[in-house]
Design a protein around this motif. Structure first.
Motif, mmCIF file in Angstrom:
data_model
loop_
_atom_site.group_PDB
_atom_site.id
_atom_site.type_symbol
_atom_site.label_atom_id
_atom_site.label_comp_id
_atom_site.label_asym_id
_atom_site.label_seq_id
_atom_site.Cartn_x
_atom_site.Cartn_y
_atom_site.Cartn_z
ATOM 1 N N VAL A 35 0.862 -1.171 0.000
ATOM 2 C CA VAL A 35 0.000 0.000 0.000
ATOM 3 C C VAL A 35 0.902 1.226 0.000
ATOM 4 O O VAL A 35 1.739 1.386 0.887
ATOM 5 C CB VAL A 35 -0.930 0.015 1.237
ATOM 6 N N ALA A 36 0.735 2.074 -1.015
ATOM 7 C CA ALA A 36 1.574 3.265 -1.130
ATOM 8 C C ALA A 36 0.734 4.509 -0.882
ATOM 9 O O ALA A 36 -0.326 4.679 -1.475
ATOM 10 C CB ALA A 36 2.224 3.320 -2.505
ATOM 11 N N GLY A 37 1.219 5.355 0.005
ATOM 12 C CA GLY A 37 0.592 6.644 0.271
ATOM 13 C C GLY A 37 1.561 7.726 -0.150
ATOM 14 O O GLY A 37 2.480 8.058 0.596
ATOM 15 N N GLN A 71 0.845 -7.359 4.600
ATOM 16 C CA GLN A 71 1.073 -6.241 3.686
ATOM 17 C C GLN A 71 2.150 -5.315 4.225
ATOM 18 O O GLN A 71 2.449 -5.301 5.411
ATOM 19 C CB GLN A 71 -0.212 -5.469 3.430
ATOM 20 N N GLU A 73 3.451 -1.193 3.941
ATOM 21 C CA GLU A 73 3.056 0.155 3.532
ATOM 22 C C GLU A 73 4.301 0.997 3.307
ATOM 23 O O GLU A 73 5.281 0.870 4.028
ATOM 24 C CB GLU A 73 2.195 0.847 4.601
ATOM 25 N N CYS A 75 5.181 5.154 2.443
ATOM 26 C CA CYS A 75 4.650 6.498 2.215
ATOM 27 C C CYS A 75 5.804 7.496 2.194
ATOM 28 O O CYS A 75 6.873 7.239 2.720
ATOM 29 C CB CYS A 75 3.608 6.881 3.255
ATOM 30 N N THR A 88 6.562 0.493 6.425
ATOM 31 C CA THR A 88 5.982 -0.127 7.610
ATOM 32 C C THR A 88 5.568 -1.548 7.301
ATOM 33 O O THR A 88 4.907 -1.802 6.291
ATOM 34 C CB THR A 88 4.737 0.675 8.074
ATOM 35 N N ASP A 89 5.959 -2.470 8.192
ATOM 36 C CA ASP A 89 5.480 -3.845 8.069
ATOM 37 C C ASP A 89 4.719 -4.185 9.343
ATOM 38 O O ASP A 89 4.647 -3.382 10.266
ATOM 39 C CB ASP A 89 6.641 -4.817 7.820
#
Length: 136
Positions: A35-37, A71, A73, A75, A88-89
């Motif tokens: 998930v990319a922010g 998942q 992440e 950002c 982040t994991d």
């Protein structure tokens, strides 16, 4: 790195395409959800290849220490005069003493003779060295 001779040529780099590309490659290679922010407008004075190496090491580390396939992440946000990239994991985590040493060369959180995660203990050292060489 140790001799302090690592010099990187930095120029304006758009952060979003670099992170998106590395996140997509990571997701394809590992089968994990990433998930990319990302703010598409972020640019930084950086060395693109060094940035790729930093992101790849952080993503690999996230996969290594969250063996359940959770998942990951990633950002990027503007933080004062810098761009902060967070990976982040949802893995095993580190205690405060481990966190204090995680950028030390050849250091690993699991120091027993039979380590579950392998590796040489230089990944985060390389990350820190590259970030510092880019002025971060």
């Amino acid at each position: 790195i140790e001799a302090g001779r690592m010099q990187l040529t930095c120029h304006e780099v758009e952060i979003e395409p670099v992170i998106s590309s590395r996140a997509d490659s990571f997701a394809t290679a590992t089968g994990r959800t990433v998930v990319a922010g990302l703010d598409e407008t972020l640019t930084a004075l950086a060395n693109e290849q060094a940035l790729v190496t930093v992101i790849d090491h952080l993503l690999d580390n996230a996969a290594k220490y969250s063996p359940g396939g959770e998942q990951v992440e990633v950002c990027a946000v503007a933080d004062s005069d810098y761009i902060r990239i967070d990976v982040t994991d949802h893995g095993i985590g580190m205690d405060s003493e481990q966190a204090a040493h995680c950028f030390d060369k050849f250091w690993q959180a699991e120091s027993t003779d039979v380590r579950r995660f392998g590796g040489t203990g230089i990944g985060l050292y390389i990350v820190q060295s590259l970030v510092e060489a880019m002025g971060g």
